[in-house]
Motif scaffolding. Sequence first.
Motif, mmCIF file in Angstrom:
data_model
loop_
_atom_site.group_PDB
_atom_site.id
_atom_site.type_symbol
_atom_site.label_atom_id
_atom_site.label_comp_id
_atom_site.label_asym_id
_atom_site.label_seq_id
_atom_site.Cartn_x
_atom_site.Cartn_y
_atom_site.Cartn_z
ATOM 1 N N PRO A 128 0.950 -1.083 -0.200
ATOM 2 C CA PRO A 128 0.018 0.077 0.012
ATOM 3 C C PRO A 128 0.767 1.440 -0.048
ATOM 4 N N GLY A 129 0.342 2.287 -0.684
ATOM 5 C CA GLY A 129 0.883 3.585 -0.599
ATOM 6 C C GLY A 129 0.192 4.830 -1.143
ATOM 7 N N ALA A 130 0.753 5.847 -1.302
ATOM 8 C CA ALA A 130 -0.189 6.918 -1.756
ATOM 9 C C ALA A 130 0.760 7.815 -2.409
ATOM 10 N N PRO A 131 0.224 8.409 -3.579
ATOM 11 C CA PRO A 131 1.188 9.497 -4.322
ATOM 12 C C PRO A 131 1.236 10.696 -3.227
ATOM 13 N N VAL A 132 2.121 11.390 -3.266
ATOM 14 C CA VAL A 132 2.552 12.480 -2.497
ATOM 15 C C VAL A 132 3.397 13.650 -3.252
ATOM 16 N N GLU A 133 3.339 14.889 -2.589
ATOM 17 C CA GLU A 133 4.281 15.917 -3.133
ATOM 18 C C GLU A 133 5.006 16.403 -1.972
ATOM 19 N N VAL A 134 6.380 16.444 -2.078
ATOM 20 C CA VAL A 134 7.181 16.819 -1.126
ATOM 21 C C VAL A 134 7.911 17.867 -1.507
ATOM 22 N N GLU A 135 8.642 18.658 -0.380
ATOM 23 C CA GLU A 135 9.693 19.684 -0.582
ATOM 24 C C GLU A 135 10.909 19.019 0.008
ATOM 25 N N LEU A 136 11.872 19.080 -0.628
ATOM 26 C CA LEU A 136 13.327 18.537 -0.404
ATOM 27 C C LEU A 136 14.291 19.702 -0.557
ATOM 28 N N SER A 137 15.548 19.444 0.291
ATOM 29 C CA SER A 137 16.471 20.550 0.104
ATOM 30 C C SER A 137 17.719 19.513 0.203
ATOM 31 N N GLY A 138 18.768 20.151 -0.646
ATOM 32 C CA GLY A 138 20.021 19.144 -0.598
ATOM 33 C C GLY A 138 20.925 19.424 -1.707
ATOM 34 N N PRO A 139 22.193 18.810 -1.677
ATOM 35 C CA PRO A 139 23.153 19.205 -2.836
ATOM 36 C C PRO A 139 22.325 18.728 -4.169
ATOM 37 N N PRO A 140 22.481 19.585 -5.178
ATOM 38 C CA PRO A 140 21.989 19.441 -6.413
ATOM 39 C C PRO A 140 22.232 18.079 -7.082
ATOM 40 N N GLU A 141 23.414 17.535 -6.690
ATOM 41 C CA GLU A 141 23.700 16.201 -7.496
ATOM 42 C C GLU A 141 23.045 15.114 -6.921
ATOM 43 N N THR A 142 22.928 15.059 -5.481
ATOM 44 C CA THR A 142 21.895 14.248 -4.977
ATOM 45 C C THR A 142 20.577 14.309 -5.145
ATOM 46 N N LEU A 143 19.972 15.433 -5.501
ATOM 47 C CA LEU A 143 18.449 15.719 -5.650
ATOM 48 C C LEU A 143 18.524 15.260 -7.322
ATOM 49 N N ARG A 144 19.486 15.235 -7.950
ATOM 50 C CA ARG A 144 19.282 14.670 -9.547
ATOM 51 C C ARG A 144 19.258 13.179 -9.590
#
Length: 164
Positions: A128-144
């Motif tokens: 089970p799960g659900a779609p989400v909208e999240v805000e993240l911060s971090g190093p651009p390479e990690t986010l990519r």
Amino acid sequence: MVEFGSPVPEVVEALAAGFVSRELLDWGGVALRLTGVRAVDQPEFGSGRVRWRTATPVVMKGSGRDESGALGPRQAWLLPTEPEWPAYMQGNLRRKAETLGLDPGVELEAVNWIGPKRSFSVGNGLKPGAPVEVELSGPPETLRALWSWGLGQANSGGFGWVSA
């Protein structure tokens, strides 16, 4: 249109090379005619902040403890509405970064939206799960890399796919 992704460029290159040489893809008994293959470049995420919404449900396992703290017979699937979910999502994001040898300094800043619960029969049971909208911060390479990998667990099963 079907999208495939990986935080490891060599995996994407191998998939693309295999697809280009085929006219037909058997996807669980469904014949898909391949009319083109196109690589999608990862966004830069130069600001180090993102707001992502998933196209598929995010699944996450928790401790299996109930409200009293008692441990159940096994780990339980968590929904984004449950108190343990943010901490387990945060740990998942950091483990993915560490697995790839990237800076694990990524933070789950907010969960802005939670879609409807959905369960899928995968392997030996329901996830089970659900779609989400999240805000993240971090190093651009990690986010990519996280954008290419997906959010939560069971990403190879199609869960947690971040909308492009």
